[in-house]
Design a protein around this motif. Structure first.
Motif, PDB file in Angstrom:
ATOM      1  N   ARG A  55     -37.163 -88.914  28.836  1.00 36.08           N
ATOM      2  CA  ARG A  55     -38.320 -87.597  28.474  1.00 36.08           C
ATOM      3  C   ARG A  55     -38.459 -86.473  29.974  1.00 36.08           C
ATOM      4  N   PHE A  56     -38.637 -87.084  30.883  1.00 37.87           N
ATOM      5  CA  PHE A  56     -38.194 -86.140  32.107  1.00 37.87           C
ATOM      6  C   PHE A  56     -36.403 -85.264  32.295  1.00 37.87           C
ATOM      7  N   GLU A 116     -34.757 -84.918  30.136  1.00 37.97           N
ATOM      8  CA  GLU A 116     -34.183 -84.306  29.003  1.00 37.97           C
ATOM      9  C   GLU A 116     -34.713 -82.507  29.195  1.00 37.97           C
ATOM     10  N   ARG A 117     -36.020 -82.853  30.383  1.00 39.42           N
ATOM     11  CA  ARG A 117     -35.893 -81.556  30.615  1.00 39.42           C
ATOM     12  C   ARG A 117     -35.238 -80.773  32.212  1.00 39.42           C
ATOM     13  N   ASP A 176     -36.134 -80.438  40.597  1.00 41.41           N
ATOM     14  CA  ASP A 176     -36.051 -79.897  39.347  1.00 41.41           C
ATOM     15  C   ASP A 176     -33.695 -80.715  39.093  1.00 41.41           C
ATOM     16  N   LEU A 227     -46.277 -85.114  32.755  1.00 39.93           N
ATOM     17  CA  LEU A 227     -45.322 -84.603  31.612  1.00 39.93           C
ATOM     18  C   LEU A 227     -46.506 -83.440  30.908  1.00 39.93           C
ATOM     19  N   ASP A 242     -45.501 -79.972  29.924  1.00 41.15           N
ATOM     20  CA  ASP A 242     -45.275 -79.244  28.613  1.00 41.15           C
ATOM     21  C   ASP A 242     -46.333 -78.013  28.634  1.00 41.15           C
TER      22      ASP A 242
END
Length: 444
Positions: free
Chosen positions: A118-119, A121-122, A261, A362, A366
């Motif tokens: 999930r991380f 994907e971001r 990032d 997370l 979000d």
């Protein structure tokens, strides 16, 4: 006739629900089956409770469905030598998979890997480091039924005072600690500082950060095993029990975490502005802390650690540089900006721990969440600050009812873990202790 030298082996390991390692020893000449992914174990191996029972009457995951096998798929990154075993021996961690290739919903490594996706994907990567505290005790605990500090730290049968950062305590167990450090180096674990902690025979070993949370959890589980095997070599025992002594400090497992990032920038860095994102991440962890406390404190003994006046937090709060808070911000600016999560005991499963912590972070990424005022050194937490529970069964019920837990761990694992821990909590409540007899039997 002289005994033959034991042959080397490879051990393929699975991580159980309680952070225990289970698996198979395979002769080194047959290791091809490990890398072919054909080693099997019953899928129920990862549903065993603290006593080693499969709880089929609760879970329906073993004999009621024929106790089917799963495949142990090795993670070659975790391949490491076993210096305590015959020369040439090695170990590797694996993930349980179904025969169709899907990860088992019970596998802690797979659960953490799914959250890390999930991380990714971001466009984000968590950077994680752990600090493990543990006790070293004499090896007569099976005979006495009690832990006892190493003799080199005692005087006339009593601990010789507190040992926080005391180099004499480190020196007294230097042979043992040197073995731990040597073996950690052989396994290429990023072990850093070793310090004496408060309790007699209590030590902390820091592991340096990794931009791979799964590898960081692997490091932690391997360090626990090294501490245990080195203790055996020196006629001692190590324990990650959260509170082995009523009168001495408990053992924690603190986690430092930041997030970068794709350009390598630390997204928690608050230089040049209000730390909105840093605060929101803190708020995400605080908001989910009671839901996840069963992960941070997985056993009945774990709840003895949460005591007012200790460094184990009792309030769900945060602060800058404050070691009494549940979430501490050591640095808010620059590349080292990060949070420190201080709730978990040393008895925690590191994969489930990182899943819970990163899941809260997370949520804070979000959404824009407010953690409320920071707790300031020398002052009480702000009015209205919620508290962690001191009750094992309460933690079970809050975990089992949490939508956050269902989302992060999966509803099936939430039920499995919750039901298994509920049985443990009820067994604990039904056990009449020596305290009951000593306090109440003469008086009531």
């Amino acid at each position: 006739m002289a005994l033959e030298t034991a042959p080397p082996r490879i051990e393929i390991l699975l991580v159980g629900m309680n952070g225990d390692l289970r698996g198979k020893q395979i002769p080194l000449e047959a290791e091809k089956k490990v890398w072919d992914g054909t080693v099997r174990l019953p899928s129920s191996t990862q549903s065993l409770d603290i006593w080693g029972y499969d709880n089929d009457e609760i879970t329906g995951l073993s004999m009621s469905i024929g106790d089917p096998d799963g495949l142990c798929i090795p993670d070659k990154r975790s391949l490491a030598p076993m210096p305590w075993a015959p020369e040439g021996s090695k170990q590797v961690l694996s993930t349980m998979r179904e025969f169709d290739g899907t990860p088992s919903f019970m596998d802690p490594r797979a659960i953490l890997a799914a959250l890390l996706k999930r991380f990714d994907e971001r466009g984000l990567t968590p950077v994680v480091a752990t600090e493990l505290e543990f006790y070293v005790i004499e090896d007569d605990w099976r005979e006495t039924g009690r832990p006892r500090p190493p003799a080199s730290l005692m005087y006339r049968g009593e601990p010789n005072g507190f040992q926080l950062y005391d180099m004499r305590a480190v020196d007294a167990l230097d042979d043992y600690l040197q073995t731990v450090r040597t073996w950690a180096k052989l396994q290429e674990l990023p072990a850093d500082a070793t310090t004496a902690e408060f309790g007699p025979g209590q030590f902390e070993i820091n592991l340096l950060h990794r931009a791979d949370a799964l590898a960081a959890a692997d490091d932690c589980i391997y360090l626990k095993r090294i501490a245990e095997q080195a203790a055996r070599k020196h006629g001692l025992k190590s324990t990650c029990m959260a509170k082995p002594y009523a009168e001495h400090a408990g053992s924690g497992l603190h986690v430092h975490a930041s997030i970068i990032d794709r350009d390598g920038n630390n997204v928690l860095d608050a230089r040049g502005g209000d730390p909105v994102r840093l605060k929101s991440v803190c708020a995400g962890m605080l908001k989910t802390m009671r839901d996840a406390q069963l992960i941070f404190a997985p056993f009945a003994n774990s709840y003895r650690r949460f005591q007012p006046g200790s460094f184990a937090p009792v309030d769900i709060d945060w602060g800058y540089g404050h070691r009494g808070t549940a979430v501490r911000v050591p640095d808010a600016q620059g590349p080292a900006a990060r949070i420190e999560h201080r709730v978990a005991g040393a008895d925690v499963n590191p994969y489930l721990l990182l899943t819970a912590i990163l899941g809260g972070m997370l949520l804070g990424l979000d959404e824009t969440l407010d953690p409320g005022p920071a707790t300031e050194p020398g002052k009480e937490p702000p009015a209205g600050t919620k508290k962690l529970t001191h009750d094992f069964l309460t933690a079970v019920e809050e975990f089992s009812a949490s939508p956050f837990i269902a989302d992060v761990f999966g509803a099936r694992y939430q039920k499995l873990y919750g039901d298994t821990k509920r049985k443990e909590a009820i067994t604990y409540l039904r056990t009449v202790s020596d305290f009951d007899y000593q306090t109440y039997l003469p008086r009531i």
